[in-house]
Enzyme design. Structure first.
Site, short mmCIF file in Angstrom:
data_model
loop_
_atom_site.label_atom_id
_atom_site.label_comp_id
_atom_site.label_asym_id
_atom_site.label_seq_id
_atom_site.Cartn_x
_atom_site.Cartn_y
_atom_site.Cartn_z
N LYS A 20 -4.47 -8.99 19.12
CA LYS A 20 -5.32 -9.41 19.76
C LYS A 20 -5.61 -10.58 20.39
CE LYS A 20 -4.67 -11.94 15.25
NZ LYS A 20 -4.47 -12.92 14.21
N TYR A 60 -11.64 -10.23 8.09
CA TYR A 60 -11.38 -11.49 7.29
C TYR A 60 -12.08 -12.54 6.28
CZ TYR A 60 -7.92 -12.37 10.87
OH TYR A 60 -7.25 -11.92 11.83
N PHE A 68 -11.20 -22.92 9.23
CA PHE A 68 -10.51 -22.88 10.56
C PHE A 68 -11.61 -21.35 10.60
CE2 PHE A 68 -7.56 -21.20 8.02
CZ PHE A 68 -7.52 -19.93 8.29
N ARG A 96 5.05 -6.90 9.04
CA ARG A 96 5.14 -7.88 8.46
C ARG A 96 6.38 -9.12 8.91
NH1 ARG A 96 -0.43 -10.56 7.34
NH2 ARG A 96 0.87 -11.80 6.10
N THR A 102 2.19 -16.48 9.99
CA THR A 102 0.98 -17.03 10.62
C THR A 102 1.10 -17.64 11.29
OG1 THR A 102 0.10 -16.17 8.20
CG2 THR A 102 -1.22 -17.64 9.73
N ARG A 113 5.39 -13.15 17.05
CA ARG A 113 4.65 -14.52 16.71
C ARG A 113 6.21 -15.03 17.39
NH1 ARG A 113 1.11 -13.50 11.17
NH2 ARG A 113 -0.55 -12.75 12.58
N ASN A 123 -2.77 -16.60 17.99
CA ASN A 123 -0.99 -15.47 17.43
C ASN A 123 -0.92 -14.81 17.07
OD1 ASN A 123 -2.91 -15.36 15.31
ND2 ASN A 123 -1.19 -15.97 13.61
N HIS A 126 -2.27 -8.63 15.15
CA HIS A 126 -2.14 -8.75 13.35
C HIS A 126 -1.40 -7.72 12.32
CE1 HIS A 126 -5.11 -8.90 9.73
NE2 HIS A 126 -4.91 -7.27 10.36
N GLU A 137 -8.69 -1.61 5.81
CA GLU A 137 -8.56 -2.91 7.13
C GLU A 137 -8.26 -1.13 7.55
OE1 GLU A 137 -4.89 -5.10 7.70
OE2 GLU A 137 -6.20 -7.10 6.75
P1 GDP Z 1 -2.26 -13.72 9.08
O1 GDP Z 1 -2.32 -12.41 7.68
O2 GDP Z 1 -0.19 -14.16 9.00
O3 GDP Z 1 -2.92 -12.78 10.58
O4 GDP Z 1 -2.67 -14.93 7.96
P2 GDP Z 1 -4.21 -15.63 7.71
O5 GDP Z 1 -4.21 -14.10 6.72
O6 GDP Z 1 -3.00 -16.08 6.54
O7 GDP Z 1 -4.97 -15.48 8.34
C1 GDP Z 1 -5.15 -14.50 9.41
C2 GDP Z 1 -5.66 -15.22 10.81
O8 GDP Z 1 -6.63 -16.76 10.69
C3 GDP Z 1 -4.50 -15.86 10.97
O9 GDP Z 1 -3.45 -15.27 12.01
C4 GDP Z 1 -5.00 -16.95 12.54
O10 GDP Z 1 -5.07 -16.38 13.88
C5 GDP Z 1 -5.82 -17.78 11.92
N1 GDP Z 1 -5.28 -18.77 10.93
C6 GDP Z 1 -5.26 -18.41 10.00
N2 GDP Z 1 -4.58 -20.34 9.44
C7 GDP Z 1 -5.41 -21.11 10.40
C8 GDP Z 1 -5.36 -22.59 10.71
O11 GDP Z 1 -4.95 -23.18 9.50
N3 GDP Z 1 -5.93 -22.88 11.78
C9 GDP Z 1 -5.95 -21.94 12.42
N4 GDP Z 1 -7.05 -22.60 13.85
N5 GDP Z 1 -6.64 -20.59 12.58
C10 GDP Z 1 -5.83 -20.03 11.17
MG MG Z 2 -3.58 -11.94 6.77
#
Ligand code: GDP
Ligand code: MG
Length: 161
Positions: A20, A60, A68, A96, A102, A113, A123, A126, A137
């Site tokens: 990222k 996304y 968010f 993962r 996350t 992370r 973080n 991805h 994707e």
């Molecule tokens: P990932 O698959 O572990 O990346 O998590 P998700 O698919 O649930 O979310 C995608 C991305 O959105 C995450 O990697 C974070 O960058 C962001 N994100 C997820 N949850 C939150 C949150 O509660 N707050 C904020 N600011 N960003 C979030």
């Molecule tokens: Mg995800």
């Protein structure tokens, strides 16, 4: 005898990994690539780009109702990404684990992370979260000409090049 998860089926599994904008800006690209190489996965696609908003919103789409989401799209569009496709046995689930939770506060030390980040909104990396998600994707970020099949020099099929 059943070979179960030892079967060759998952060998050509692929996943999408992206560094990222914060990871690129903090010069973490090399260290992140190195972790996947050291683990034994095979790099089959790699590019740097500043992602257009349309692409990020498709990537996304499942999060579009989250509070968010607008800031997530701003973050992901705030600088170039390094997007990669990695291949190998069980790569979706293993990567993962390598990436960690996350929320970096929950990500174990030793994960990407857990080693490089402190806050969920920055973080670093991805990783696709399922086989179906990975396929979706990869198709979204790469066209097939940008993905390269290759064999190792130590495989008998390539001994007589
Ligand atoms: P990932 O698959 O572990 O990346 O998590 P998700 O698919 O649930 O979310 C995608 C991305 O959105 C995450 O990697 C974070 O960058 C962001 N994100 C997820 N949850 C939150 C949150 O509660 N707050 C904020 N600011 N960003 C979030
Ligand atoms: Mg995800």
């Amino acid at each position: 005898r059943s070979y179960g998860t030892e079967g060759a089926g998952g060998l050509s599994e692929r996943t999408l990994i992206a560094v990222k904008p914060d990871g690129v800006q903090r010069r973490l690209v090399g260290q992140i690539i190195q972790r996947f190489e050291k683990r034994g996965f095979k790099l089959v696609g790699l590019k740097m780009l500043k992602a257009p908003e349309e692409l990020l919103s498709q990537h996304y789409h499942d999060l579009s109702k989250k509070p968010f989401y607008p800031s997530l799209l701003r973050y992901m569009g705030s600088g170039p990404l390094v997007v990669m496709v990695w291949e190998g046995y069980n790569v979706v689930s293993t990567s993962r684990k390598m990436v960690g939770d996350t929320n970096p506060a929950e990500a174990p030390p030793g994960s990407i992370r857990g080693d490089f980040s402190i806050h969920i909104s920055r973080n670093v990396v991805h990783a696709s979260d399922s086989l179906d998600g990975a396929q979706r994707e990869i198709q979204l970020w790469f066209n097939c000409k940008e993905l390269t099949d290759w064999d190792c020099h130590d495989q008998s099929s390539t001994f007589h090049l």
